[in-house]
Design a protein around this motif. Structure first.
Motif, PDB file in Angstrom:
ATOM      1  N   LEU A 205       0.818  -1.216   0.000  1.00  0.00           N
ATOM      2  CA  LEU A 205       0.000   0.000   0.000  1.00  0.00           C
ATOM      3  C   LEU A 205       0.850   1.263   0.000  1.00  0.00           C
ATOM      4  O   LEU A 205       0.442   2.292  -0.541  1.00  0.00           O
ATOM      5  CB  LEU A 205      -0.941  -0.003   1.207  1.00  0.00           C
ATOM      6  CG  LEU A 205      -2.027  -1.079   1.234  1.00  0.00           C
ATOM      7  CD1 LEU A 205      -2.854  -0.967   2.503  1.00  0.00           C
ATOM      8  CD2 LEU A 205      -2.913  -1.009  -0.003  1.00  0.00           C
ATOM      9  N   SER A 206       2.030   1.188   0.611  1.00  0.00           N
ATOM     10  CA  SER A 206       2.889   2.367   0.650  1.00  0.00           C
ATOM     11  C   SER A 206       3.360   2.781  -0.737  1.00  0.00           C
ATOM     12  O   SER A 206       3.789   3.921  -0.940  1.00  0.00           O
ATOM     13  CB  SER A 206       4.089   2.107   1.561  1.00  0.00           C
ATOM     14  OG  SER A 206       4.962   1.146   0.984  1.00  0.00           O
ATOM     15  N   LEU A 207       3.282   1.880  -1.705  1.00  0.00           N
ATOM     16  CA  LEU A 207       3.686   2.184  -3.072  1.00  0.00           C
ATOM     17  C   LEU A 207       2.586   2.866  -3.873  1.00  0.00           C
ATOM     18  O   LEU A 207       2.857   3.438  -4.941  1.00  0.00           O
ATOM     19  CB  LEU A 207       4.078   0.890  -3.807  1.00  0.00           C
ATOM     20  CG  LEU A 207       5.202   0.044  -3.217  1.00  0.00           C
ATOM     21  CD1 LEU A 207       5.314  -1.256  -3.996  1.00  0.00           C
ATOM     22  CD2 LEU A 207       6.514   0.803  -3.231  1.00  0.00           C
ATOM     23  N   LEU A 208       1.367   2.797  -3.374  1.00  0.00           N
ATOM     24  CA  LEU A 208       0.219   3.229  -4.151  1.00  0.00           C
ATOM     25  C   LEU A 208      -0.197   4.660  -3.831  1.00  0.00           C
ATOM     26  O   LEU A 208       0.225   5.238  -2.835  1.00  0.00           O
ATOM     27  CB  LEU A 208      -0.967   2.281  -3.892  1.00  0.00           C
ATOM     28  CG  LEU A 208      -0.685   0.781  -3.994  1.00  0.00           C
ATOM     29  CD1 LEU A 208      -1.986   0.003  -3.873  1.00  0.00           C
ATOM     30  CD2 LEU A 208       0.037   0.442  -5.285  1.00  0.00           C
ATOM     31  N   HIS A 209      -1.039   5.197  -4.694  1.00  0.00           N
ATOM     32  CA  HIS A 209      -1.602   6.530  -4.474  1.00  0.00           C
ATOM     33  C   HIS A 209      -2.961   6.364  -3.808  1.00  0.00           C
ATOM     34  O   HIS A 209      -3.895   5.839  -4.418  1.00  0.00           O
ATOM     35  CB  HIS A 209      -1.757   7.273  -5.802  1.00  0.00           C
ATOM     36  CG  HIS A 209      -2.542   8.536  -5.696  1.00  0.00           C
ATOM     37  ND1 HIS A 209      -2.049   9.677  -5.086  1.00  0.00           N
ATOM     38  CD2 HIS A 209      -3.804   8.846  -6.098  1.00  0.00           C
ATOM     39  CE1 HIS A 209      -2.958  10.633  -5.129  1.00  0.00           C
ATOM     40  NE2 HIS A 209      -4.031  10.150  -5.733  1.00  0.00           N
TER      41      HIS A 209
END
Length: 309
Positions: A7-11
């Motif tokens: 999730l930390s990679l996503l917007h």
């Protein structure tokens, strides 16, 4: 946790207006194949419905993307060879089921669509699934081979429940996938409601074998904790791949989806050029918000038929 790192990679979409995407000028028709037999026939009941007869371009593009070893779903362990997945509105081709299920990329892949689609779907699966590889000399056949199942499901009418004979085993589902299922505003409400129900009913929190089953069923707190990295129960993700056609339809879907799901968009930096926003596509991931807050929005459970067999 794998989910947190993913999730930390996503917007994360906080404002649905800012989260809207503008379709680029179309350079193609949007579909790559179709079933002439189904298009020229009428479904049972005589309505002439042909939903599922066309293979839209986003589906094989998404299948290719998931097959790439560097895609974040698999590289961050959100999906793996131990995962179980349900697809809504798979159509007659069953491309994702063949790509992920028949290949053993995931442990179990459940393809669902309306009853009249399943005959051609099953034929396609049979004709395009390679026979199991024979064990090498001195080695036993690999255990835990992938399972591909089909089930009749009209998500505008049917309920997604563990009472269904295909889903009753109680295995938690890691994801519910849908490709290009929204092409007019009238479909949005029923589609999001089906996603709500699937992610609630098929999660680890609702599985009879899960220690946190009662806790998850009562208020969805286990799902919320997992999203924040505190709980042990893994939520069922909603993964939506779609072509950017109508800004109005997309915004209607995004607003309704965001109401029920914590919403994330895969940024173009993690997508291939063939399936990014510049090419007219997008992929969103949703985690069901607290089920007590959702309150089974508009579900009208008794007004829907039991799930078809």
């Amino acid at each position: 946790m794998p989910l947190n790192s993913f999730l930390s990679l996503l917007h994360e979409v906080h404002d649905t207006y800012e989260g809207s995407l503008t379709p680029p000028p179309r350079l193609h028709t949007g579909h790559t194949g179709q079933s002439p037999t189904l298009l020229s026939s009428s479904r049972s009941g005589g309505s002439g419905e042909t939903t599922g007869a066309v293979l839209w371009k986003v589906t094989p593009l998404f299948a290719t993307y998931l097959s790439h070893p560097g895609n974040p779903f698999f590289s961050h362990g959100v999906l793996s060879s131990r995962s179980t997945v349900l697809e809504l509105g798979c159509g007659v081709a069953g491309v994702l089921g063949l790509t992920l299920g028949s290949s053993g990329r995931v442990r179990g892949y459940f393809l669902s669509d309306q009853e009249y689609v399943l005959k051609l779907l099953r034929r396609n699966l049979e004709e395009n699934t390679p026979p199991p590889a024979a064990p090498r000399k001195g080695r036993a056949r690999a255990e835990g081979s992938a399972m591909v199942r089909t089930l009749a499901l009209d998500w505008e009418k049917d309920r997604i429940t563990r009472e269904h004979p295909v889903l009753k085993e109680g295995v938690p589902f890691d994801a519910v996938i849908a490709c290009d299922c929204i092409y007019n505003e009238a479909l949005v409400e029923g589609f999001v409601e089906a996603l709500e129900e699937a992610c609630l009913e098929l999660s680890a929190a609702s599985s009879p074998s899960s220690p946190g089953a009662a806790r998850g069923r009562e208020g969805g707190s286990a799902l919320s904790k997992e999203a924040g990295g505190e709980g042990k129960t893994k939520p069922t993700l909603a993964i939506i791949a779609q072509e950017l056609r109508s800004p109005e339809v997309f915004e209607t879907w995004l607003v309704r989806f965001h109401k029920s799901f914590h919403t994330y968009r895969i940024p173009d930096s993690l997508l291939t050029p063939e399936i990014n926003s510049a090419s007219g596509y997008c992929i969103h991931v949703g985690i069901l918000r607290d089920s007590g807050q959702i309150g089974m929005l508009g579900r009208g459970g008794d007004q829907k038929r039991p799930l078809c067999t």
